[in-house]
Motif scaffolding. Structure first.
Motif, PDB file in Angstrom:
ATOM      1  N   UNK A 241      -0.253   7.944  -3.475  1.00 27.27           N
ATOM      2  CA  UNK A 241       0.046   7.919  -4.902  1.00 27.27           C
ATOM      3  C   UNK A 241       0.963   6.766  -5.286  1.00 27.27           C
ATOM      4  N   UNK A 242       1.935   6.458  -4.441  1.00 29.54           N
ATOM      5  CA  UNK A 242       2.921   5.435  -4.779  1.00 29.54           C
ATOM      6  C   UNK A 242       2.472   4.047  -4.307  1.00 29.54           C
ATOM      7  N   UNK A 243       2.087   3.964  -3.050  1.00 27.49           N
ATOM      8  CA  UNK A 243       1.691   2.657  -2.529  1.00 27.49           C
ATOM      9  C   UNK A 243       0.207   2.414  -2.518  1.00 27.49           C
ATOM     10  N   UNK A 244      -0.569   3.470  -2.661  1.00 28.54           N
ATOM     11  CA  UNK A 244      -2.016   3.320  -2.555  1.00 28.54           C
ATOM     12  C   UNK A 244      -2.743   3.309  -3.871  1.00 28.54           C
ATOM     13  N   UNK A 249      -4.715   0.914 -10.285  1.00 28.73           N
ATOM     14  CA  UNK A 249      -3.903   0.132 -11.210  1.00 28.73           C
ATOM     15  C   UNK A 249      -4.584  -1.182 -11.577  1.00 28.73           C
ATOM     16  N   UNK A 250      -5.330  -1.744 -10.635  1.00 28.73           N
ATOM     17  CA  UNK A 250      -6.031  -2.992 -10.928  1.00 28.73           C
ATOM     18  C   UNK A 250      -7.167  -2.765 -11.912  1.00 28.73           C
ATOM     19  N   UNK A 251      -7.920  -1.671 -11.729  1.00 26.27           N
ATOM     20  CA  UNK A 251      -9.050  -1.383 -12.613  1.00 26.27           C
ATOM     21  C   UNK A 251      -8.587  -1.170 -14.045  1.00 26.27           C
ATOM     22  N   UNK A 260       1.236  -5.191  -8.951  1.00 26.87           N
ATOM     23  CA  UNK A 260       2.193  -6.222  -8.547  1.00 26.87           C
ATOM     24  C   UNK A 260       1.944  -6.677  -7.112  1.00 26.87           C
ATOM     25  N   UNK A 261       1.672  -5.721  -6.214  1.00 25.19           N
ATOM     26  CA  UNK A 261       1.421  -6.070  -4.811  1.00 25.19           C
ATOM     27  C   UNK A 261       0.149  -6.889  -4.679  1.00 25.19           C
ATOM     28  N   UNK A 262      -0.899  -6.516  -5.405  1.00 28.47           N
ATOM     29  CA  UNK A 262      -2.149  -7.270  -5.361  1.00 28.47           C
ATOM     30  C   UNK A 262      -1.908  -8.714  -5.792  1.00 28.47           C
ATOM     31  N   UNK A 263      -1.192  -8.900  -6.884  1.00 31.23           N
ATOM     32  CA  UNK A 263      -0.898 -10.247  -7.364  1.00 31.23           C
ATOM     33  C   UNK A 263      -0.036 -11.021  -6.360  1.00 31.23           C
TER      34      UNK A 263
END
Length: 305
Positions: A241-244, A249-251, A260-263
């Motif tokens: 839920x928090x990190x996964x 969030x991207x969709x 933020x992590x993806x970016x």
């Protein structure tokens, strides 16, 4: 209980030490950090100055101890993309991720608890087969596919909900349902199996023989004890839920830690990645500790010696 909590907190120290090593190694797994930070027009002198400024000319163990010293101060370095300290950027995104995670868990709980109870109390009936099949289907559906289908149906066709962003309750519905469906499917099956085991216990038969209403037997006596393995699953799902929440969030362009992590990974902004990984690890550790405390609340017979 107090001694157990103190012992658990002391056990967190070596875990955090291992996490710090992993976070420190992340920089070297991505290649030369100096090359990532310098432009193509940089000279050898610019490279030498930056290496000295970052302390990369020191032996590896000295670099690690320097990193640990900065870590105690909450300093993961500066993000070269945002040109500011990495940790405040991560903490700024954390409330949005918490909001989505709590909403997803509420969705999962609202769906799974009644379905799991009905499946157990109506064992081998049509409802049991329907809910069990639905839980398998919900577990099998990928988050990205479900999110896209929900966008096409509720946002594009029906125009009932917004496609992306954050700000109102309407923005939260689609991503929370997308993220909570898979968890609800797993929790439904677990509640069903746990309830079936509890309903066959001697104290349940005793409660029924005393003439208690079936609703009291199920919800007061059986459900509380069947929730212990569910609490375990909820604690294990904290990392999801928090990190996964990266894909969800991207969709939906949800401004949380996942996006933020993806970016940061795409731009190789390792200060952000380090800070995010460390924050998520701490949250997972304390969620597991909270689960241990809830075991004692749900079942007073559990003793921590």
């Amino acid at each position: 209980m107090r001694q157990y909590l103190l012992k658990s907190l002391l056990q967190i120290i070596p875990v955090l030490f291992l996490i710090s090593i992993i976070v420190f190694v992340l920089v070297y797994c991505t290649g030369d950090p100096v090359s990532l930070m310098l432009s193509d027009t940089a000279t050898d002198e610019d490279r030498r100055i930056l290496i000295a400024a970052l302390g990369l000319d020191q032996p590896l163990y000295i670099q690690y101890f320097t990193f640990i010293g900065h870590l105690f101060q909450g300093d993961f370095g500066n993000s070269f993309r945002y040109d500011m300290p990495a940790l405040p950027i991560v903490m700024e995104r954390l409330p949005a991720t918490f909001e989505l995670a709590i909403a997803a868990m509420l969705v999962a709980t609202v769906i799974s608890v009644p379905l799991g109870i009905l499946s157990a109390t109506k064992r081998n009936s049509f409802l049991d087969v329907l809910f069990s099949g639905s839980s398998v289907l919900g577990k099998a559906m990928p988050h990205f596919w479900l999110g896209i289908m929900l966008i096409l149906l509720f946002a594009v066709e029906l125009k009932a909900l917004p496609v992306s962003g954050r700000g109102t309750l309407a923005h939260l519905i689609l991503p929370a349902f997308t993220l909570g469906t898979g968890i609800a499917a797993e929790m439904t099956r677990l509640i069903r199996s746990s309830m079936l085991e509890i309903l066959n216990q001697d104290y349940i038969r005793t409660a029924r023989s005393k003439g208690l209403l079936e609703s009291i037997v199920v919800y007061k006596h059986a459900l509380r004890n069947s929730m212990i393995p569910v609490v375990t699953i909820m604690a294990l799902q904290t990392s999801t839920l928090i990190g996964g929440t990266l894909i969800t969030e991207t969709i939906f362009s949800w401004p949380g830690m996942g996006q933020l992590i993806i970016q940061a990974v795409n731009t190789r902004d390792m200060a952000i990645v380090q800070a995010a990984v460390f924050v998520v690890a701490i949250l997972v550790i304390f969620s597991n500790l909270l689960a241990d405390i809830l075991y004692r609340v749900l079942d007073p017979r559990i003793k921590y010696n």
